[in-house]
Design a protein around this motif. Sequence first.
Motif, PDB file in Angstrom:
ATOM      1  N   PHE A   1      12.932   7.477  -3.850  1.00 15.46           N
ATOM      2  CA  PHE A   1      12.072   8.576  -3.403  1.00 15.46           C
ATOM      3  C   PHE A   1      11.243   9.194  -4.529  1.00 15.46           C
ATOM      4  O   PHE A   1      10.621  10.226  -4.324  1.00 15.46           O
ATOM      5  N   ILE A   2      11.192   8.572  -5.705  1.00 13.74           N
ATOM      6  CA  ILE A   2      10.342   9.072  -6.799  1.00 13.74           C
ATOM      7  C   ILE A   2       9.363   7.990  -7.233  1.00 13.74           C
ATOM      8  O   ILE A   2       9.755   6.846  -7.499  1.00 13.74           O
ATOM      9  N   GLY A   3       8.094   8.358  -7.310  1.00 19.84           N
ATOM     10  CA  GLY A   3       7.048   7.517  -7.869  1.00 19.84           C
ATOM     11  C   GLY A   3       6.279   8.302  -8.921  1.00 19.84           C
ATOM     12  O   GLY A   3       6.837   9.176  -9.582  1.00 19.84           O
ATOM     13  N   PHE A   4       4.988   8.031  -9.078  1.00 20.34           N
ATOM     14  CA  PHE A   4       4.213   8.781 -10.067  1.00 20.34           C
ATOM     15  C   PHE A   4       2.726   8.629  -9.809  1.00 20.34           C
ATOM     16  O   PHE A   4       2.274   7.744  -9.091  1.00 20.34           O
ATOM     17  N   ARG A   5       1.975   9.537 -10.429  1.00 21.70           N
ATOM     18  CA  ARG A   5       0.518   9.620 -10.301  1.00 21.70           C
ATOM     19  C   ARG A   5      -0.085   9.599 -11.696  1.00 21.70           C
ATOM     20  O   ARG A   5       0.524  10.088 -12.653  1.00 21.70           O
TER      21      ARG A   5
ATOM     22  N   LYS B   1       0.809  -1.219   0.000  1.00 21.10           N
ATOM     23  CA  LYS B   1       0.000   0.000   0.000  1.00 21.10           C
ATOM     24  C   LYS B   1       0.844   1.272   0.000  1.00 21.10           C
ATOM     25  O   LYS B   1       0.308   2.380   0.018  1.00 21.10           O
ATOM     26  N   HIS B   2       2.157   1.123  -0.028  1.00 26.46           N
ATOM     27  CA  HIS B   2       3.051   2.267  -0.148  1.00 26.46           C
ATOM     28  C   HIS B   2       3.197   2.645  -1.622  1.00 26.46           C
ATOM     29  O   HIS B   2       2.931   1.826  -2.514  1.00 26.46           O
ATOM     30  N   PRO B   3       3.653   3.844  -1.907  1.00 27.65           N
ATOM     31  CA  PRO B   3       3.906   4.199  -3.305  1.00 27.65           C
ATOM     32  C   PRO B   3       4.981   3.300  -3.913  1.00 27.65           C
ATOM     33  O   PRO B   3       5.957   2.941  -3.231  1.00 27.65           O
ATOM     34  N   VAL B   4       4.811   2.938  -5.158  1.00 31.96           N
ATOM     35  CA  VAL B   4       5.880   2.229  -5.850  1.00 31.96           C
ATOM     36  C   VAL B   4       7.044   3.200  -6.062  1.00 31.96           C
ATOM     37  O   VAL B   4       6.840   4.387  -6.330  1.00 31.96           O
ATOM     38  N   THR B   5       8.266   2.716  -5.873  1.00 32.85           N
ATOM     39  CA  THR B   5       9.464   3.511  -6.111  1.00 32.85           C
ATOM     40  C   THR B   5      10.450   2.683  -6.918  1.00 32.85           C
ATOM     41  O   THR B   5      10.113   1.587  -7.373  1.00 32.85           O
ATOM     42  N   LYS B   6      11.643   3.225  -7.091  1.00 27.85           N
ATOM     43  CA  LYS B   6      12.633   2.602  -7.979  1.00 27.85           C
ATOM     44  C   LYS B   6      12.062   2.451  -9.390  1.00 27.85           C
ATOM     45  O   LYS B   6      12.312   1.456 -10.085  1.00 27.85           O
ATOM     46  N   VAL B   7      11.259   3.423  -9.798  1.00 27.07           N
ATOM     47  CA  VAL B   7      10.713   3.457 -11.156  1.00 27.07           C
ATOM     48  C   VAL B   7      11.238   4.721 -11.844  1.00 27.07           C
ATOM     49  O   VAL B   7      11.117   5.821 -11.313  1.00 27.07           O
ATOM     50  N   SER B   8      11.826   4.546 -12.998  1.00 28.36           N
ATOM     51  CA  SER B   8      12.288   5.678 -13.787  1.00 28.36           C
ATOM     52  C   SER B   8      11.113   6.357 -14.476  1.00 28.36           C
ATOM     53  O   SER B   8       9.993   5.821 -14.492  1.00 28.36           O
ATOM     54  N   TRP B   9      11.385   7.504 -15.060  1.00 29.50           N
ATOM     55  CA  TRP B   9      10.364   8.172 -15.873  1.00 29.50           C
ATOM     56  C   TRP B   9       9.934   7.248 -17.019  1.00 29.50           C
ATOM     57  O   TRP B   9       8.737   7.129 -17.322  1.00 29.50           O
ATOM     58  N   LEU B  10      10.890   6.562 -17.622  1.00 27.18           N
ATOM     59  CA  LEU B  10      10.571   5.640 -18.718  1.00 27.18           C
ATOM     60  C   LEU B  10       9.707   4.479 -18.225  1.00 27.18           C
ATOM     61  O   LEU B  10       8.785   4.044 -18.922  1.00 27.18           O
ATOM     62  N   ASP B  11       9.993   3.975 -17.026  1.00 27.10           N
ATOM     63  CA  ASP B  11       9.152   2.918 -16.451  1.00 27.10           C
ATOM     64  C   ASP B  11       7.716   3.402 -16.277  1.00 27.10           C
ATOM     65  O   ASP B  11       6.759   2.656 -16.550  1.00 27.10           O
ATOM     66  N   ALA B  12       7.562   4.648 -15.814  1.00 28.28           N
ATOM     67  CA  ALA B  12       6.218   5.201 -15.610  1.00 28.28           C
ATOM     68  C   ALA B  12       5.462   5.315 -16.932  1.00 28.28           C
ATOM     69  O   ALA B  12       4.257   5.031 -16.995  1.00 28.28           O
ATOM     70  N   ILE B  13       6.162   5.724 -17.986  1.00 24.87           N
ATOM     71  CA  ILE B  13       5.543   5.808 -19.313  1.00 24.87           C
ATOM     72  C   ILE B  13       5.056   4.438 -19.771  1.00 24.87           C
ATOM     73  O   ILE B  13       3.920   4.283 -20.262  1.00 24.87           O
ATOM     74  N   HIS B  14       5.892   3.416 -19.616  1.00 17.37           N
ATOM     75  CA  HIS B  14       5.507   2.060 -20.023  1.00 17.37           C
ATOM     76  C   HIS B  14       4.335   1.550 -19.186  1.00 17.37           C
ATOM     77  O   HIS B  14       3.440   0.871 -19.714  1.00 17.37           O
ATOM     78  N   PHE B  15       4.315   1.888 -17.888  1.00 19.04           N
ATOM     79  CA  PHE B  15       3.186   1.496 -17.051  1.00 19.04           C
ATOM     80  C   PHE B  15       1.888   2.111 -17.561  1.00 19.04           C
ATOM     81  O   PHE B  15       0.856   1.428 -17.657  1.00 19.04           O
TER      82      PHE B  15
END
Length: 251
Positions: free
Chosen positions: A241-245, A74-88
């Motif tokens: 310390f970086i995730g995304f919305r 239930k915590h924010p996902v982290t260890k995700v790059s900007w590119l990972d967020a785009i693919h998600f």
Amino acid sequence: FSLNGHQVLFAMKLLPAGRFEMGSPQSDFRADGSEKPQVGVYIAEGFWMSETTVTQDLYQAVMGVNPSHVVLPKHPVTKVSWLDAIHFCNRLSTLLNLPPAYNICGRRIDWNRNAGGFRLPTEAEWEFAALAKHQYTYAGSYQSDPVAWCQHNSANTSHPVGQKDSNGFGLYDMSGNVYEWCWDWYSSYPETTEQTLFQHSPSGPLKGDTRIARGGSFQSSEDQVRVKSRWSEQPNEATDFIGFRLVQSIR
């Protein structure tokens, strides 16, 4: 809904169109140079935004992996790059039969603005959403404690999403917990003498070296979790310390 055997629930809020002043006034002693000058922005269309950052369990359900250093669903996902967020964003769109917002060719990413799939917010959309038509220092408060997990109260760790107070749009953790990737390349705000309508739904420059992240994190000072504070990072960099919305355009 069910994805890959996981029952997943996440909520989106419909935000209105509107005008606001992006950035900090010259008189704000807490603001660094990246926040100035202040510019008028008009968000021309309403949009959907997720109430919270993407959680580890949602990321696991969509991508089949959880890259976070410590597994806490239930915590924010982290260890995700900007590119990972785009693919998600594209993967979730496909799973829900929505047209993907991004055309991906290697490391070249083009945003199809007519697509109704999930995407990252622009920096202007992010700040508009965080302010929620108020002039609070933090997203929903003049004080950090009611709304933000940051350096002085986090015990140096992320926390489950949605535990602090929401802002005026019903969005949680827009100050603190984890930084949030935005679409835009980093650049300085344009020089202008206008304090009314200046930019129409801006989405940043066409190229750059780093991508914008906003909101501060559990490691950040109180100054860094202010709504106006800016951060940028290499788009292939994944940190604790970086995730995304998530955002969806109205189509």
